[in-house]
Design a protein around this motif. Structure first.
Motif, mmCIF file in Angstrom:
data_model
loop_
_atom_site.group_PDB
_atom_site.id
_atom_site.type_symbol
_atom_site.label_atom_id
_atom_site.label_comp_id
_atom_site.label_asym_id
_atom_site.label_seq_id
_atom_site.Cartn_x
_atom_site.Cartn_y
_atom_site.Cartn_z
ATOM 1 N N PRO A 42 68.580 3.777 68.622
ATOM 2 C CA PRO A 42 69.642 3.622 69.485
ATOM 3 C C PRO A 42 69.366 3.542 71.037
ATOM 4 C CG PRO A 42 69.922 5.727 68.359
ATOM 5 C CD PRO A 42 68.559 5.112 68.197
ATOM 6 N N ILE A 43 70.237 2.674 71.756
ATOM 7 C CA ILE A 43 70.145 2.248 72.934
ATOM 8 C C ILE A 43 69.947 3.533 74.026
ATOM 9 C CG2 ILE A 43 70.800 0.998 75.046
ATOM 10 C CD1 ILE A 43 72.126 -0.884 73.053
ATOM 11 N N ASP A 44 70.785 4.428 73.716
ATOM 12 C CA ASP A 44 70.665 5.653 74.641
ATOM 13 C C ASP A 44 69.670 6.779 74.427
ATOM 14 O OD1 ASP A 44 72.125 6.108 72.259
ATOM 15 O OD2 ASP A 44 73.587 7.387 73.035
ATOM 16 N N ILE A 45 69.055 6.574 73.026
ATOM 17 C CA ILE A 45 68.157 7.547 72.620
ATOM 18 C C ILE A 45 67.033 6.735 72.174
ATOM 19 C CG2 ILE A 45 67.753 9.457 71.443
ATOM 20 C CD1 ILE A 45 70.698 9.702 70.684
ATOM 21 N N PRO A 46 66.070 6.114 73.050
ATOM 22 C CA PRO A 46 64.998 5.102 72.487
ATOM 23 C C PRO A 46 63.791 5.988 71.852
ATOM 24 C CG PRO A 46 64.985 5.543 75.146
ATOM 25 C CD PRO A 46 66.411 6.248 74.399
ATOM 26 N N ASP A 47 63.568 7.307 72.198
ATOM 27 C CA ASP A 47 62.721 7.938 71.509
ATOM 28 C C ASP A 47 63.335 8.864 70.244
ATOM 29 O OD1 ASP A 47 60.880 7.304 73.492
ATOM 30 O OD2 ASP A 47 61.251 8.770 74.707
ATOM 31 N N ALA A 48 64.192 8.666 69.673
ATOM 32 C CA ALA A 48 64.940 9.407 68.652
ATOM 33 C C ALA A 48 64.093 9.335 67.329
ATOM 34 C CB ALA A 48 66.373 8.498 68.309
ATOM 35 N N ALA A 49 63.939 10.275 66.737
ATOM 36 C CA ALA A 49 63.431 10.363 65.314
ATOM 37 C C ALA A 49 64.205 9.754 64.296
ATOM 38 C CB ALA A 49 63.134 11.855 65.079
ATOM 39 N N LYS A 50 63.692 9.050 63.358
ATOM 40 C CA LYS A 50 64.479 8.328 62.310
ATOM 41 C C LYS A 50 65.501 9.299 61.579
ATOM 42 C CE LYS A 50 61.091 6.535 60.050
ATOM 43 N NZ LYS A 50 60.264 5.593 59.043
ATOM 44 N N ALA A 51 65.059 10.653 61.361
ATOM 45 C CA ALA A 51 65.869 11.567 60.601
ATOM 46 C C ALA A 51 67.268 12.160 61.569
ATOM 47 C CB ALA A 51 65.172 12.482 60.162
ATOM 48 N N GLU A 52 67.193 11.860 62.784
ATOM 49 C CA GLU A 52 67.924 12.421 63.712
ATOM 50 C C GLU A 52 69.090 11.683 64.413
ATOM 51 O OE1 GLU A 52 65.532 14.663 66.405
ATOM 52 O OE2 GLU A 52 64.663 15.879 64.761
ATOM 53 N N ALA A 53 68.803 10.423 64.243
ATOM 54 C CA ALA A 53 69.612 9.400 64.728
ATOM 55 C C ALA A 53 70.049 8.026 63.960
ATOM 56 C CB ALA A 53 69.176 9.126 66.125
ATOM 57 N N ASP A 119 72.133 -14.678 75.152
ATOM 58 C CA ASP A 119 71.777 -13.565 74.880
ATOM 59 C C ASP A 119 70.383 -12.980 75.491
ATOM 60 O OD1 ASP A 119 74.483 -12.728 73.677
ATOM 61 O OD2 ASP A 119 73.557 -13.282 71.803
ATOM 62 N N THR A 120 70.392 -11.891 76.038
ATOM 63 C CA THR A 120 69.076 -11.499 76.598
ATOM 64 C C THR A 120 68.712 -10.229 76.357
ATOM 65 O OG1 THR A 120 69.379 -13.041 78.528
ATOM 66 C CG2 THR A 120 67.543 -11.564 78.821
ATOM 67 N N PHE A 121 67.809 -9.946 75.496
ATOM 68 C CA PHE A 121 67.300 -8.572 75.254
ATOM 69 C C PHE A 121 66.194 -8.469 75.681
ATOM 70 C CE2 PHE A 121 69.544 -10.589 71.718
ATOM 71 C CZ PHE A 121 70.559 -9.802 71.432
ATOM 72 N N VAL A 122 66.141 -7.162 76.793
ATOM 73 C CA VAL A 122 64.805 -6.907 77.463
ATOM 74 C C VAL A 122 64.538 -5.573 76.632
ATOM 75 C CG1 VAL A 122 64.054 -5.901 79.545
ATOM 76 C CG2 VAL A 122 65.772 -7.453 79.505
ATOM 77 N N ARG A 142 58.500 -0.629 66.784
ATOM 78 C CA ARG A 142 59.575 -0.047 67.351
ATOM 79 C C ARG A 142 59.930 -0.507 68.610
ATOM 80 N NH1 ARG A 142 60.875 5.679 66.820
ATOM 81 N NH2 ARG A 142 62.541 6.260 68.292
ATOM 82 N N VAL A 143 61.252 -1.243 68.715
ATOM 83 C CA VAL A 143 61.646 -2.174 69.722
ATOM 84 C C VAL A 143 62.783 -1.330 70.517
ATOM 85 C CG1 VAL A 143 62.984 -4.224 70.375
ATOM 86 C CG2 VAL A 143 61.438 -4.330 68.539
ATOM 87 N N MET A 144 62.589 -0.691 71.339
ATOM 88 C CA MET A 144 63.419 0.137 72.428
ATOM 89 C C MET A 144 64.245 -1.129 73.455
ATOM 90 S SD MET A 144 60.828 3.097 72.543
ATOM 91 C CE MET A 144 59.391 1.923 72.403
ATOM 92 N N LEU A 145 65.388 -0.986 73.071
ATOM 93 C CA LEU A 145 66.235 -1.808 74.119
ATOM 94 C C LEU A 145 66.428 -1.309 75.508
ATOM 95 C CD1 LEU A 145 68.485 -2.969 71.617
ATOM 96 C CD2 LEU A 145 67.032 -4.605 72.516
ATOM 97 N N ASP A 146 66.030 -2.078 76.488
ATOM 98 C CA ASP A 146 66.222 -1.725 77.990
ATOM 99 C C ASP A 146 67.618 -2.350 78.701
ATOM 100 O OD1 ASP A 146 64.018 -0.172 77.870
ATOM 101 O OD2 ASP A 146 62.567 -1.476 78.627
ATOM 102 N N ILE A 147 68.718 -2.172 78.047
ATOM 103 C CA ILE A 147 69.903 -2.860 78.310
ATOM 104 C C ILE A 147 70.767 -1.813 78.081
ATOM 105 C CG2 ILE A 147 69.434 -5.210 77.797
ATOM 106 C CD1 ILE A 147 70.628 -4.880 74.975
ATOM 107 N N ASP A 148 72.139 -1.990 78.649
ATOM 108 C CA ASP A 148 73.246 -0.967 78.426
ATOM 109 C C ASP A 148 74.150 -1.277 77.446
ATOM 110 O OD1 ASP A 148 72.672 0.044 81.126
ATOM 111 O OD2 ASP A 148 73.851 -1.377 82.146
ATOM 112 N N GLY A 149 74.030 -2.253 76.767
ATOM 113 C CA GLY A 149 74.735 -2.505 75.599
ATOM 114 C C GLY A 149 74.582 -3.766 74.948
ATOM 115 N N LEU A 150 75.035 -3.851 73.610
ATOM 116 C CA LEU A 150 74.804 -5.171 73.047
ATOM 117 C C LEU A 150 76.172 -6.023 73.368
ATOM 118 C CD1 LEU A 150 73.551 -3.658 69.377
ATOM 119 C CD2 LEU A 150 72.485 -5.068 71.366
ATOM 120 N N ARG A 151 76.009 -6.623 74.193
ATOM 121 C CA ARG A 151 77.203 -7.551 74.698
ATOM 122 C C ARG A 151 76.597 -9.053 74.756
ATOM 123 N NH1 ARG A 151 80.412 -4.495 73.367
ATOM 124 N NH2 ARG A 151 81.026 -2.627 74.573
#
Length: 160
Positions: A42-53, A119-122, A142-151
């Protein structure tokens, strides 16, 4: 075994990016080990564990191969005809390395152009790579998105 240099790791990541830019998705899937995984947390929890998000993408090897196959078919309407995609890879760092595996971090920007939209995905990407007789393979991406939303589309239709 000798330790890999950053340049050797960069060459591998550039090869992966080229496969994705050329829509060689099945060849991309072959870069993964049999226990490989492709993750976009998830964008807002980039370090989330797979079982928790709830992950945006949580593919084991079977699912990432199915994703690669699906994107080659005309029935993948959102990506047929294919978007123009460019993956750029920056700031590659080897975080850990031993005789059989290494952890690598990089920054990436993925551009997707289709129907007059860009679309630009940082991204910040962490790879778990393993050394095999055939060279490097991906155990985890593991791709952690550094964007505010998928727009503007609210989705990811290409492989990051």
């Amino acid at each position: 075994m000798s330790m890999l240099t950053r340049a050797e790791v960069e060459d591998f990541l550039y090869h992966e990016a080229a496969l994705l830019d050329e829509w060689k998705t099945m060849e991309w899937a072959e870069l993964f080990t049999e226990d490989g995984e492709y993750l976009v947390p998830p964008i807002d929890i980039p370090d989330a564990a797979k079982a928790e998000a709830l992950f945006i993408i949580n593919d084991d090897h079977h699912r990432l191969v199915q994703r690669a196959k699906r994107l080659t078919r005309r029935t993948a309407h959102v990506e047929f005809p294919h978007s123009k995609v460019r993956h750029t890879v920056h700031n590659v760092r080897i975080l850990e390395q031993d005789d059989t595996s290494l952890t690598v971090a990089s920054n990436q920007v993925v551009y997707r152009a289709k129907r007059q939209n860009l679309d630009t995905f940082v991204c910040h990407v962490i790879y778990q790579l393993v050394r095999t007789g055939d060279g490097l393979r991906i155990r985890s991406k593991r791709v952690m998105l550094d964007i505010d939303g998928l727009r503007p589309h609210g989705m990811i239709s290409t492989i990051l």
